[in-house]
Design an enzyme around this catalytic site. Sequence first.
Site, PDB file in Angstrom:
ATOM      1  N   ASP A  13       1.737   0.773  -1.158  1.00 14.64           N
ATOM      2  CA  ASP A  13       1.386  -0.253  -0.170  1.00 14.64           C
ATOM      3  C   ASP A  13       2.589  -0.750   0.624  1.00 14.64           C
ATOM      4  OD1 ASP A  13      -1.258  -0.105  -1.078  1.00 14.64           O
ATOM      5  OD2 ASP A  13      -0.836  -1.568  -2.661  1.00 14.64           O
ATOM      6  N   LYS A  16       2.994   2.814   4.568  1.00 11.30           N
ATOM      7  CA  LYS A  16       3.095   4.238   4.911  1.00 11.30           C
ATOM      8  C   LYS A  16       2.153   4.597   6.057  1.00 11.30           C
ATOM      9  CE  LYS A  16       2.066   5.175   0.617  1.00 11.30           C
ATOM     10  NZ  LYS A  16       2.191   3.844   0.007  1.00 11.30           N
ATOM     11  N   GLY A  40      -4.918   3.469  -0.058  1.00  6.20           N
ATOM     12  CA  GLY A  40      -5.535   2.707   1.022  1.00  6.20           C
ATOM     13  C   GLY A  40      -4.461   2.506   2.067  1.00  6.20           C
ATOM     14  N   HIS A  41      -4.559   3.216   3.172  1.00  4.77           N
ATOM     15  CA  HIS A  41      -3.536   3.150   4.222  1.00  4.77           C
ATOM     16  C   HIS A  41      -4.143   2.458   5.445  1.00  4.77           C
ATOM     17  CE1 HIS A  41      -1.308   6.846   2.360  1.00  4.77           C
ATOM     18  NE2 HIS A  41      -1.451   5.847   1.519  1.00  4.77           N
ATOM     19  N   GLN A 223       0.653   6.413  -2.645  1.00  8.46           N
ATOM     20  CA  GLN A 223       1.267   5.680  -3.748  1.00  8.46           C
ATOM     21  C   GLN A 223       2.774   5.498  -3.492  1.00  8.46           C
ATOM     22  OE1 GLN A 223      -1.103   8.468  -4.944  1.00  8.46           O
ATOM     23  NE2 GLN A 223      -2.467   6.840  -4.397  1.00  8.46           N
TER      24      GLN A 223
HETATM   25  P1  GDP Z   1       0.274   1.887   2.607  1.00  6.26           P
HETATM   26  O1  GDP Z   1      -0.652   2.090   1.463  1.00  6.26           O
HETATM   27  O2  GDP Z   1       1.695   2.178   2.263  1.00  6.26           O
HETATM   28  O3  GDP Z   1      -0.158   2.596   3.850  1.00  6.26           O
HETATM   29  O4  GDP Z   1       0.229   0.322   2.930  1.00  6.26           O
HETATM   30  P2  GDP Z   1      -1.098  -0.569   3.044  1.00  6.26           P
HETATM   31  O5  GDP Z   1      -1.764  -0.248   4.328  1.00  6.26           O
HETATM   32  O6  GDP Z   1      -1.902  -0.491   1.802  1.00  6.26           O
HETATM   33  O7  GDP Z   1      -0.466  -2.025   3.040  1.00  6.26           O
HETATM   34  C1  GDP Z   1       0.388  -2.457   4.040  1.00  6.26           C
HETATM   35  C2  GDP Z   1      -0.290  -3.650   4.748  1.00  6.26           C
HETATM   36  O8  GDP Z   1       0.668  -4.339   5.518  1.00  6.26           O
HETATM   37  C3  GDP Z   1      -1.367  -3.239   5.735  1.00  6.26           C
HETATM   38  O9  GDP Z   1      -2.363  -4.220   5.761  1.00  6.26           O
HETATM   39  C4  GDP Z   1      -0.644  -3.164   7.071  1.00  6.26           C
HETATM   40  O10 GDP Z   1      -1.478  -3.427   8.183  1.00  6.26           O
HETATM   41  C5  GDP Z   1       0.343  -4.287   6.903  1.00  6.26           C
HETATM   42  N1  GDP Z   1       1.639  -4.093   7.575  1.00  6.26           N
HETATM   43  C6  GDP Z   1       2.325  -2.951   7.790  1.00  6.26           C
HETATM   44  N2  GDP Z   1       3.509  -3.202   8.361  1.00  6.26           N
HETATM   45  C7  GDP Z   1       3.571  -4.549   8.509  1.00  6.26           C
HETATM   46  C8  GDP Z   1       4.569  -5.440   9.007  1.00  6.26           C
HETATM   47  O11 GDP Z   1       5.636  -5.065   9.411  1.00  6.26           O
HETATM   48  N3  GDP Z   1       4.263  -6.777   8.976  1.00  6.26           N
HETATM   49  C9  GDP Z   1       3.084  -7.258   8.503  1.00  6.26           C
HETATM   50  N4  GDP Z   1       2.899  -8.569   8.507  1.00  6.26           N
HETATM   51  N5  GDP Z   1       2.132  -6.448   8.020  1.00  6.26           N
HETATM   52  C10 GDP Z   1       2.382  -5.121   8.013  1.00  6.26           C
HETATM   53  P1  IMO Z   2      -1.214   3.554  -1.531  1.00  6.63           P
HETATM   54  O1  IMO Z   2      -1.191   4.992  -1.088  1.00  6.63           O
HETATM   55  C1  IMO Z   2      -0.662   0.770  -4.862  1.00  6.63           C
HETATM   56  C2  IMO Z   2      -1.893   2.170  -8.847  1.00  6.63           C
HETATM   57  C3  IMO Z   2      -3.093   1.501  -9.486  1.00  6.63           C
HETATM   58  C4  IMO Z   2      -2.701   1.604 -10.955  1.00  6.63           C
HETATM   59  C5  IMO Z   2      -2.030   2.966 -11.017  1.00  6.63           C
HETATM   60  C6  IMO Z   2      -2.923   4.090 -11.504  1.00  6.63           C
HETATM   61  O2  IMO Z   2      -2.189   2.714  -0.799  1.00  6.63           O
HETATM   62  O3  IMO Z   2       0.162   3.000  -1.580  1.00  6.63           O
HETATM   63  P2  IMO Z   2      -4.914   5.446 -10.359  1.00  6.63           P
HETATM   64  O4  IMO Z   2      -6.231   4.992  -9.821  1.00  6.63           O
HETATM   65  O5  IMO Z   2      -4.042   6.120  -9.362  1.00  6.63           O
HETATM   66  O6  IMO Z   2      -5.048   6.249 -11.616  1.00  6.63           O
HETATM   67  O7  IMO Z   2      -4.160   4.075 -10.804  1.00  6.63           O
HETATM   68  O8  IMO Z   2      -1.580   3.244  -9.708  1.00  6.63           O
HETATM   69  N1  IMO Z   2      -2.139   2.717  -7.496  1.00  6.63           N
HETATM   70  C7  IMO Z   2      -1.677   2.169  -6.361  1.00  6.63           C
HETATM   71  N2  IMO Z   2      -0.995   1.031  -6.148  1.00  6.63           N
HETATM   72  N3  IMO Z   2      -0.946   1.582  -3.833  1.00  6.63           N
HETATM   73  C8  IMO Z   2      -1.611   2.749  -4.034  1.00  6.63           C
HETATM   74  O9  IMO Z   2      -1.809   3.641  -3.038  1.00  6.63           O
HETATM   75  C9  IMO Z   2      -2.042   3.068  -5.332  1.00  6.63           C
HETATM   76  N4  IMO Z   2      -2.722   4.092  -5.870  1.00  6.63           N
HETATM   77  C10 IMO Z   2      -2.765   3.872  -7.181  1.00  6.63           C
HETATM   78  O10 IMO Z   2      -3.217   0.164  -9.072  1.00  6.63           O
HETATM   79  O11 IMO Z   2      -1.737   0.643 -11.268  1.00  6.63           O
HETATM   80 MG    MG Z   3      -2.097   1.042   0.347  1.00  7.92          MG
END
Ligand code: GDP
Ligand code: IMO
Ligand code: MG
Length: 427
Positions: A13, A16, A40-41, A223
């Site tokens: 999270d 990415k 979840g991206h 991840q």
């Molecule tokens: P990922 O799994 O690495 O793709 O990250 P996620 O999408 O799960 O979580 C990142 C969250 O932060 C998302 O809701 C993005 O919209 C948000 N985000 C990304 N870059 C920024 C930033 O620079 N500032 C803020 N406030 N939010 C951001």
């Molecule tokens: P993105 O790509 C954050 C964590 C789960 C749990 C562990 C194992 O959005 O960054 P799993 O279901 O993979 O067997 O769970 O890994 N986990 C993540 N945490 N971001 C993710 O993906 C994750 N995908 C799995 O919360 O601790």
């Molecule tokens: Mg994510």
Amino acid sequence: MPGLVLLGAQWGDEGKGKVTDYLAERASMVVRYQGGNNAGHTVVVGDEEFKLRLIPSGILYPETTCVIGNGVVIDPRVLLKELAYLHEKGVDTSKLRISERAHVIMPYHVLIDTLDEEAKGEQKIGTTKNGIGPCYMDKSARIGIRIADLMDKEEFAQRLQSVLAIKNNLLVKLYGVEAMDFEPLFEEYCGYAEQLRQYVTDTSLLIDNALKAGENVVFEGAQGTLLDLDHGTYPYVTSSNPIASSACVGAGVGPTNITQVLGIVKAYTTRVGEGPFPTELLEETGKALQTKGHEFGTVTGRARRCGWIDMVMLKYAIRLSGITAFALMKLDVLDELPTIKICTHYEMDGQRVEAFPTSLKKLGQCHPVYEELPGWQCDTSKATTFEELPVNAQKYISRIEELSGVPVKIVAVGPKRSETIIREDLL
Ligand code: GDP
Ligand code: IMO
Ligand code: MG
């Protein structure tokens, strides 16, 4: 051969999806190489938010080919839902390609993931309960079903018959739940096969052709480094390898194709699920980061644990993946803080610890040692260049560069595409 691997340097999270979307404009191809719908991206364009689970975050550019590589585990139900969601939003998905060699998540994987977590009680991993671990287990045990098998009705029938016999034995005798019937399962998945067939191909070949033609290919990790099955905080990890070298295995390309490795780093640290977290903030500041950063998981809705940035962890991530540049995300979330801390090293029994420990027991005994920097206490979200950032924010970034030895080439100051500072073009 401009292959760029983009990966999470922390516990996932990091942002990415946002960076992949940015790079996708200049890439002919974006390839997911591991994980599944545990990811979840989020990509924000204007006022519209796109939440992606399996489909690479390059899909918003109609010219960019998006590949789900062989290293990914695919739940067809989730993938079809995601396609429908994108179509509803008017996104063209005709350039999606799915590897024949990717493994299929079946309903028994999802069920076993849930039952295993329940059985573990206090020892649970906190998985996303999407069947990721059980599917990779079957892949290793050589009883998995690949997309290619799903596409061949006879082959699929044969494989499903034999696997289901094993699974039903487990479900009934070990877990004490009902067996699964072959017929409805077979029919349901044959239906999914027909809906997905148009996207399925030998993706390794496709990627190789693009690389040979000198096109830009982005390999998008899911991840993060500390969730890596081999190098993360085992057993509190996922069941695949998010680190950069895994891109080669999970896409079917050789390592000589990778010329850049971009580590995505949040300006602080978060973690979902169980397991150790040395710089975790259990008081007000942690809550403040959680609220300002909207740190709630997209997949499970769980609150993300928050803490300071950790250089021991980042140096480990640099070592494991050969990171050549960082993208520092969510800097704006720190805007209001009077002071900001960077963990420079750990201390254990009066000894300085520089290398991330393998033993979780030792990691639990490590105390983070911090360097405290003054905050900037003003809005950074309008900055479009590094120079426009407040001086203290510039100093924070420069200090991260100094301590890590890695240049921060991208700084994100908001979720939108436009809220991105590019210090140096990567593609
Ligand atoms: P990922 O799994 O690495 O793709 O990250 P996620 O999408 O799960 O979580 C990142 C969250 O932060 C998302 O809701 C993005 O919209 C948000 N985000 C990304 N870059 C920024 C930033 O620079 N500032 C803020 N406030 N939010 C951001
Ligand atoms: P993105 O790509 C954050 C964590 C789960 C749990 C562990 C194992 O959005 O960054 P799993 O279901 O993979 O067997 O769970 O890994 N986990 C993540 N945490 N971001 C993710 O993906 C994750 N995908 C799995 O919360 O601790
Ligand atoms: Mg994510």
